[in-house]
Design a protein around this motif. Structure first.
Motif, PDB file in Angstrom:
ATOM      1  N   HIS A 288       9.813   4.092   8.314  1.00 51.48           N
ATOM      2  CA  HIS A 288      10.030   3.516   7.070  1.00 51.48           C
ATOM      3  C   HIS A 288       9.019   2.471   6.157  1.00 51.48           C
ATOM      4  CE1 HIS A 288      13.845   5.659   8.978  1.00 51.48           C
ATOM      5  NE2 HIS A 288      13.822   4.726   9.613  1.00 51.48           N
ATOM      6  N   VAL A 289       7.787   2.969   6.621  1.00 50.99           N
ATOM      7  CA  VAL A 289       6.299   1.812   6.075  1.00 50.99           C
ATOM      8  C   VAL A 289       5.428   3.328   5.265  1.00 50.99           C
ATOM      9  CG1 VAL A 289       5.043  -0.704   5.533  1.00 50.99           C
ATOM     10  CG2 VAL A 289       6.647  -0.424   7.540  1.00 50.99           C
ATOM     11  N   TYR A 290       5.156   2.731   3.840  1.00 55.79           N
ATOM     12  CA  TYR A 290       4.356   3.375   3.614  1.00 55.79           C
ATOM     13  C   TYR A 290       3.667   2.825   2.625  1.00 55.79           C
ATOM     14  CZ  TYR A 290       8.757   6.921   5.030  1.00 55.79           C
ATOM     15  OH  TYR A 290       8.809   7.480   5.676  1.00 55.79           O
ATOM     16  N   VAL A 291       2.471   3.283   2.439  1.00 54.30           N
ATOM     17  CA  VAL A 291       1.271   2.986   1.299  1.00 54.30           C
ATOM     18  C   VAL A 291       0.777   3.945   0.660  1.00 54.30           C
ATOM     19  CG1 VAL A 291      -0.368   3.329   3.235  1.00 54.30           C
ATOM     20  CG2 VAL A 291      -0.883   1.649   1.008  1.00 54.30           C
ATOM     21  N   VAL A 292       1.170   3.336  -0.504  1.00 53.25           N
ATOM     22  CA  VAL A 292       0.263   4.912  -1.765  1.00 53.25           C
ATOM     23  C   VAL A 292      -1.320   4.538  -1.621  1.00 53.25           C
ATOM     24  CG1 VAL A 292       0.173   5.246  -3.415  1.00 53.25           C
ATOM     25  CG2 VAL A 292       1.915   4.482  -2.635  1.00 53.25           C
ATOM     26  N   PRO A 293      -2.197   5.328  -1.322  1.00 56.05           N
ATOM     27  CA  PRO A 293      -3.956   5.718  -1.328  1.00 56.05           C
ATOM     28  C   PRO A 293      -4.218   5.007  -2.847  1.00 56.05           C
ATOM     29  CG  PRO A 293      -2.533   7.803  -0.338  1.00 56.05           C
ATOM     30  CD  PRO A 293      -1.790   7.132  -1.310  1.00 56.05           C
ATOM     31  N   ASN A 294      -5.090   4.234  -2.555  1.00 57.77           N
ATOM     32  CA  ASN A 294      -6.063   3.776  -3.721  1.00 57.77           C
ATOM     33  C   ASN A 294      -7.469   3.249  -3.149  1.00 57.77           C
ATOM     34  OD1 ASN A 294      -7.223   2.421  -5.501  1.00 57.77           O
ATOM     35  ND2 ASN A 294      -5.168   2.755  -6.483  1.00 57.77           N
ATOM     36  N   SER A 295      -8.650   3.818  -3.524  1.00 52.94           N
ATOM     37  CA  SER A 295      -9.657   3.748  -2.743  1.00 52.94           C
ATOM     38  C   SER A 295     -10.345   2.857  -3.563  1.00 52.94           C
ATOM     39  CB  SER A 295     -10.750   5.310  -3.500  1.00 52.94           C
ATOM     40  OG  SER A 295     -10.658   5.610  -4.461  1.00 52.94           O
ATOM     41  N   SER A 296      -9.582   2.301  -4.748  1.00 49.02           N
ATOM     42  CA  SER A 296     -11.036   0.572  -5.287  1.00 49.02           C
ATOM     43  C   SER A 296     -10.857  -0.184  -4.666  1.00 49.02           C
ATOM     44  CB  SER A 296      -9.602   0.180  -6.792  1.00 49.02           C
ATOM     45  OG  SER A 296      -9.723  -0.826  -7.260  1.00 49.02           O
ATOM     46  N   ALA A 297     -12.240  -0.740  -5.359  1.00 53.68           N
ATOM     47  CA  ALA A 297     -13.120  -1.603  -4.504  1.00 53.68           C
ATOM     48  C   ALA A 297     -11.888  -3.012  -5.129  1.00 53.68           C
ATOM     49  CB  ALA A 297     -14.632  -2.078  -5.542  1.00 53.68           C
ATOM     50  N   ASN A 298     -11.457  -2.697  -6.067  1.00 56.17           N
ATOM     51  CA  ASN A 298     -10.628  -4.554  -6.346  1.00 56.17           C
ATOM     52  C   ASN A 298      -9.333  -4.825  -5.176  1.00 56.17           C
ATOM     53  OD1 ASN A 298     -12.254  -4.826  -8.726  1.00 56.17           O
ATOM     54  ND2 ASN A 298     -11.012  -3.257  -9.510  1.00 56.17           N
ATOM     55  N   LEU A 299      -9.480  -4.355  -4.502  1.00 54.14           N
ATOM     56  CA  LEU A 299      -7.752  -3.585  -3.243  1.00 54.14           C
ATOM     57  C   LEU A 299      -8.438  -3.988  -1.993  1.00 54.14           C
ATOM     58  CD1 LEU A 299      -5.710  -0.922  -4.474  1.00 54.14           C
ATOM     59  CD2 LEU A 299      -5.492  -3.421  -5.326  1.00 54.14           C
ATOM     60  N   ARG A 300      -7.239  -4.515  -1.016  1.00 54.76           N
ATOM     61  CA  ARG A 300      -7.685  -4.768   0.498  1.00 54.76           C
ATOM     62  C   ARG A 300      -6.367  -4.538   1.082  1.00 54.76           C
ATOM     63  NH1 ARG A 300     -11.723  -4.738  -1.488  1.00 54.76           N
ATOM     64  NH2 ARG A 300     -14.109  -6.788  -1.337  1.00 54.76           N
TER      65      ARG A 300
END
Length: 515
Positions: free
Chosen positions: A151-163
């Protein structure tokens, strides 16, 4: 066994760190940001959003779908999206430039599942955590989901500002053949730069490290011993924390953990507060085994010694009761300073409070620190180990010479006691004495003091009589073997004398139990 979520706690902490942004309609500024948050059913929700200014690193609290005034700049917005009537949780983030009326959307329907498994079937994980962090910020601006597996989901994002980081945990409690509590757990974690399109990873059990943590009783007073394992790798991965145990009493925890740098923390507490703690950080390697005994006997005086500083004799014991693996922050001591048989000053000092006396002449001084376990409003069990300690220092000091006085402290460690810090009736217990001379935190020299002799004594009648022990030196420690009585307690006493006649004596009453 009650479990709590460190990630949820951190979310609450984050609220206090962020600055609440002003509503756009009520502010004169022309720069506003509206973050539309959509859950997995397609409904717009008023979730909390944290906006981090990438230039200033300041964070601001926003509400989903509500315009807020912000300074012009580039921001990362992070949010945790939940659904009414469901345990599903989604974390998502967007990068947005704020200039004039700006807007962005975080849509949980774009979320991809976070799936973590073991190659050896263990069933579904007990808990899964997924977190998005702003690069270089770690905790501030962090959004974390903590819920049931699947029940855990993550929205993809390739930004170099994110970890991105995740952790999964399997845990099961049981009892051994003697009815003692045992908790078997597997804890695995990983991280990425940018936010991936979900996670689907299987960890090989044979590649995990094995950590055995034995939480002992007898020398601690709190009813609860919450035990956690926190990743110390830094970055977003460094925010991962697993609560392995909460309830009180003795317990043995067998934890298989993914290789890396982890910190074990065990607190001793009850509803009145935290009484003491144990913390140790180690790097654990694949396939290797590690062990630790927490809150072992003996709880004795800390390593601090008196100093002469600006013509003041000063002594400050931050902890009167310290073990090789843990401490108790309660306690009060009667501190007495003498010279030539005359009492110069006597004062009761609680843990952390300094005792000092303005010296007027050089000579031989005596300082006695008689400490007992006590705290306002606290009740201590009559069977508590290490309930009283005494330190006696006899030293030569000159008020015009700032230095740590020529004194030593001794750490006392009985070996191979059981989980209640007890030895079997009639058995023999090996006891190690480690002589130390260490800095006490004052800005004065720590001069050399050469040890001439070390002696030890044993009492089985609460210190009424003492029997001299036979000591031998092994690997930098002094060692003796104590023949235990059929019942009761063993008290221990040591005396260290240097080549100039300065001496330091340590007494611990009820060092360990028989039975």
């Amino acid at each position: 066994m009650r479990r709590t979520s460190a990630a949820l706690t951190s979310a609450a902490l984050l609220t206090s760190l962020a600055i609440t942004a002003a509503p756009g309609a009520a502010a004169a500024a022309t720069n506003t940001l509206t973050v539309t948050v959509i859950d997995r059913t397609g409904a717009k929700v008023r979730e909390r959003v944290v906006a981090t200014n990438l230039g200033t690193k300041r964070t601001y609290d926003l509400i989903g779908s509500k315009a807020a005034s912000l300074p012009r700049g580039t921001y990362v917005v992070t949010t945790l999206i939940r659904e009414d009537g469901s345990v599903a949780q989604t974390v998502g983030a967007r990068t947005v430039k704020v200039s004039g009326a700006s807007a962005t959307t975080v849509d949980a329907r774009k979320g991809r599942p976070v799936k973590v498994a073991l190659d050896t079937p263990k069933g579904a994980a007990t808990w899964v955590t997924a977190a998005i962090c702003v690069a270089g910020q770690d905790w501030t601006g962090r959004a974390a989901a903590v819920t049931d597996p699947g029940h855990v989901y993550v929205v993809p994002n390739s930004s170099a500002n994110l970890r991105f980081a995740y952790m999964a945990e399997w845990s099961q409690g049981s009892e051994d053949q003697k009815g003692r509590r045992v908790v078997n757990s597997h804890v695995v974690a990983g991280s990425t730069k940018g936010v991936p399109a979900g996670v689907n990873r299987t960890f090989a059990t044979s590649k995990l490290a094995r950590l055995t943590t034995q939480v002992r009783t007898g020398a601690t007073r709190g009813r609860h011993t919450p035990t956690s394992l926190e990743n110390e790798a830094g970055g977003c991965l460094g925010t991962m924390r697993s609560q392995l145990w909460y309830d009180g009493g003795r317990v043995t925890l067998h934890t298989h953990v993914s290789p890396g740098k982890w910190q074990t923390e065990v607190r001793n507490e009850d509803g009145s507060g935290i009484y003491g703690a144990y913390r140790r950080t180690r790097t654990m390697e694949s396939g290797k085994t590690y062990s630790e005994a927490v809150f072992p006997a003996v709880f004795g005086p800390s390593g601090r010694i008196p100093v002469v500083n600006n013509k003041l004799l000063r002594f400050s014991a931050w902890e009167y009761f310290v073990s090789p693996a843990g401490y108790d922050n309660g306690g009060a001591a009667v501190v007495k300073l003498t010279k030539g048989g005359k009492v110069l000053k006597q004062q009761t000092r609680r843990t952390g409070a300094e005792f000092n006396y303005r010296m007027t002449s050089a000579g031989w001084y005596g300082l006695t620190v008689d400490a007992k376990r006590t705290s306002p409003g606290a009740t201590y069990p009559g069977t508590l180990l290490s309930a009283r300690t005494i330190s006696k220092f006899r030293f030569y000091a000159n008020p015009n010479k700032g230095q740590h006085v020529p004194a030593h402290t001794v750490t006392i460690a009985p070996k191979h006691l059981d989980i209640t810090n007890s030895a079997a009736p009639g058995s023999t217990t090996k006891v190690e004495f480690t002589v130390r001379r260490q800095h006490s935190g004052y800005d004065v020299p720590l001069t050399r003091s050469t040890v001439k002799s070390v002696v030890a004594y044993v009492s089985v009648d609460h210190g009424k009589t003492w029997k001299k022990a036979t000591l031998s030196k092994s690997g930098g420690k002094w060692v003796t073997s104590v023949k235990n009585p059929g019942s009761g307690y063993v008290s221990l006493r040591t005396k260290v004398t240097d080549t100039k006649g300065n001496s330091s004596e340590t007494i611990v009453y009820r060092a360990y139990r028989i039975g």
